[in-house]
Design a protein around this motif. Structure first.
Motif, mmCIF file in Angstrom:
data_model
loop_
_atom_site.group_PDB
_atom_site.id
_atom_site.type_symbol
_atom_site.label_atom_id
_atom_site.label_comp_id
_atom_site.label_asym_id
_atom_site.label_seq_id
_atom_site.Cartn_x
_atom_site.Cartn_y
_atom_site.Cartn_z
ATOM 1 N N ALA A 135 -16.431 -41.743 9.980
ATOM 2 C CA ALA A 135 -16.938 -42.804 10.842
ATOM 3 C C ALA A 135 -16.888 -44.151 10.152
ATOM 4 N N VAL A 168 -25.171 -36.903 13.016
ATOM 5 C CA VAL A 168 -24.735 -38.243 13.428
ATOM 6 C C VAL A 168 -25.813 -39.288 13.175
ATOM 7 N N SER A 219 -25.138 -43.078 12.184
ATOM 8 C CA SER A 219 -24.167 -43.813 12.994
ATOM 9 C C SER A 219 -24.550 -45.269 13.191
ATOM 10 N N PHE A 242 -18.658 -36.521 8.723
ATOM 11 C CA PHE A 242 -18.730 -37.474 9.836
ATOM 12 C C PHE A 242 -18.966 -38.888 9.322
ATOM 13 N N VAL A 284 -19.183 -33.282 17.924
ATOM 14 C CA VAL A 284 -20.175 -32.734 17.002
ATOM 15 C C VAL A 284 -21.472 -32.359 17.713
ATOM 16 N N PHE A 306 -10.355 -33.565 8.955
ATOM 17 C CA PHE A 306 -11.778 -33.428 9.253
ATOM 18 C C PHE A 306 -12.220 -31.970 9.137
ATOM 19 N N ARG A 332 -15.349 -37.938 17.941
ATOM 20 C CA ARG A 332 -16.062 -37.117 16.965
ATOM 21 C C ARG A 332 -17.525 -36.928 17.372
ATOM 22 N N LEU A 379 -21.528 -31.451 8.255
ATOM 23 C CA LEU A 379 -20.987 -32.358 9.266
ATOM 24 C C LEU A 379 -21.387 -33.796 8.980
#
Length: 535
Positions: free
Chosen positions: A383, A455, A458, A379, A401, A110, A397, A375
């Protein structure tokens, strides 16, 4: 037998003087240091052992590993073919690098992927920011206002260019599914671009003005072209993310950061005016799109061979919820994230104010993307795998983050507000000093969006499309209502912008809570299945 890097101390005579040095090669050492045995697969046993010798003088290898690397890479022996030498390059770098760096920079995890993305994005954004003073002196605030409307329209519409199928690419279960998702996304992009081109050709000027796109009426043909380039880039980035080609993505950031502003400067000097800004934007986007296409798709014969009509039908059925929910929810999400403010302020107040906002976004908000975009890609890639195999890793994570991004974004925004009073007039000219109040009003929104951005995918990755669709609709309604009420009440543009930024802060905070709750729910479901399977 695989080739391995070899570095051994060795003394040799040069100009009659005994000098310390190193013996470097690709292979295996047996016996004394002066016996280099190089093994090359495919050769007869009696021809495997050869004695190539690279004598390198200098300080200990821990301090001069780059010199050794250069000597070996630039020289070749008849008994070593260059393909094997190139194939062993990463191993040689790892062997020559100081021991404490090896795990961190060559593990491919990562942190390593973030570093590659961070470096590429930093260089690309740095080039864009450093060239901004030249652009600000060539173009007027009104022309930047035109560019703000153009890029806002592309940013909002571009997320539905592939109907959301590109969102499924990072979670493709196999190479065949990946290939057919790419084909489906490209086909959807072609179809949607065709529909947009027809609309822009037939739509009357009055209709575009009603939709806050009045400045684009004179050069409406540029919108479908930019739309295709932006949508194609989203598809290629998703495919590169799935195969962890983060170095290639990083190169596109550099290409876009250089080619776009340089093209805009050249066109501005030629007197192109506002369309020159739009054409330069297209040049920058297309450079990234074609670079990824050549390195990810054209170089992968297996990926192209896996595409089929049957495979396309299978992935359309499998990921039907993405265009049903993600397509329209993403356009609402993108509209509410900030670009809609360019449109509404240009229509309700003036294009000059939209130009001030655009320059502020370019020099203050874009540097925040250096980290958040890096990121986001890494990510998303991690993810997409963790949500199916290890939800606890996704939770770790997320908690790693968000706080770090909050600290970094807050630090940058505080510094930017402190120095903006004297930096803006010096760098961009006195005509841009009026942008400072808008910078301060937008700072709250920039902070909230910078924390959420890494993120932000997500919920889609966790296949919570309905929830992901509800939140952006609520945020867009909140932001639009805030600005329209302020405008109807006769409040100045700066006050309306402050209210819109506070609305962004509330909405982004709610989204972070929803993501955390969804991760916890998946983790509980995973634990329940594990217990049930064990029993």
């Amino acid at each position: 037998m695989s080739l391995e890097p070899c570095v051994k101390p060795y003394s040799f005579v040069r100009n009659g003087i005994l000098r310390p040095g190193f013996l470097v090669g690709i292979g295996q050492i047996r016996g004394s240091p002066d016996q280099f045995n190089l093994y090359q697969p495919g050769r007869p046993d009696d021809a495997k052992t050869v004695r190539p010798t690279y004598l390198v003088s200098g300080a200990p290898v821990a301090r001069r590993w780059w010199l050794l690397l250069a000597r070996v890479m630039l020289k070749s022996d008849d008994t070593i073919d260059r393909a094997n030498l190139r194939a062993s390059r990463s191993g040689l770098v790892a062997a020559l690098a100081p021991r404490r760096w090896r795990h961190r920079f060559f593990a491919g995890g990562f942190s390593t992927n973030v570093i590659f993305m961070l470096a590429g994005t930093a260089l690309g954004q740095a080039a864009s920011v450093l060239l901004s003073p030249a652009l600000a002196r060539i173009y007027t605030p009104g022309e930047f206002g035109y560019l703000s409307v153009y890029t806002a329209a592309l940013t909002i519409l571009g997320v539905i260019a592939a109907l959301g199928f590109e969102l499924a690419i990072p979670i493709a279960a196999s190479e065949t599914e990946l290939a057919n998702l790419v084909a489906t996304s490209v086909g959807a992009l072609a179809g949607v671009t065709g529909v947009l081109s027809l609309f822009m050709w037939l739509a009357p000027d009055r209709l575009l003005t009603q939709w806050w796109l009045g400045p684009l009426t004179s050069y409406r043909c540029l919108l479908p072209i930019g739309f295709a380039c932006v949508g194609g880039y989203y598809v290629m980035v998703a495919a590169a993310t799935r195969i962890s080609a983060f170095r290639e993505i990083a190169w596109t950031r550099i290409s876009q950061g250089l080619s776009g502003p340089i093209s805009q400067i050249a066109l501005g000097l030629l007197g192109a005016g506002a369309p020159g800004l739009a054409i330069g934007f297209i040049v920058g986007q297309s450079s990234g799109t074609f670079l990824l296409f050549s390195r990810v798709i054209l170089k992968s014969a297996s990926l192209r061979m896996a595409m089929s009509w049957r495979g396309v039908k299978d992935v359309v059925r499998r990921y039907a919820r993405f265009p049903l929910f993600a397509s329209w929810s993403r356009i609402i999400d993108m509209a509410g994230s900030g670009p809609v403010l360019f449109l509404i302020f240009s229509a309700c107040y003036s294009s000059e104010i939209a130009g001030y906002m655009f320059l502020t976004e370019r020099v203050i908000a874009r540097p925040l993307l250096i980290v958040s975009t890096s990121l986001l890609q890494v990510f998303t890639g991690e993810a997409g795998q963790a949500v199916q195999t290890d939800p606890a890793r996704l939770k770790r994570r997320f908690r790693q983050v968000v706080p770090r991004q909050l600290l970094l974004a807050a630090s940058w925004i505080i510094v930017a507000n402190l120095v903006a009073g004297w930096v803006f007039p010096v760098l961009f000219g006195h005509q841009w000093a009026a942008a400072i109040p808008y910078l301060r009003a937008l700072s709250v929104a920039y902070l909230a969006q910078a924390v959420l951005h890494p993120v932000s995918t997500s919920l889609q990755i966790m296949e919570r499309q309905a929830l992901a669709a509800a939140w952006p609709a609520g945020r867009l309604a909140l932001v639009l209502a805030t600005v329209m009420v302020a405008w109807r009440a006769g409040l100045p543009a700066v006050t309306a912008l402050w209210l819109a930024s506070l609305a962004q802060l509330v909405a982004c905070g709610m989204m972070l809570v929803l993501i955390s709750w969804s991760i916890g729910q998946i983790e509980r479901q995973w634990a329940a299945r594990s217990v049930g399977g064990g029993e």
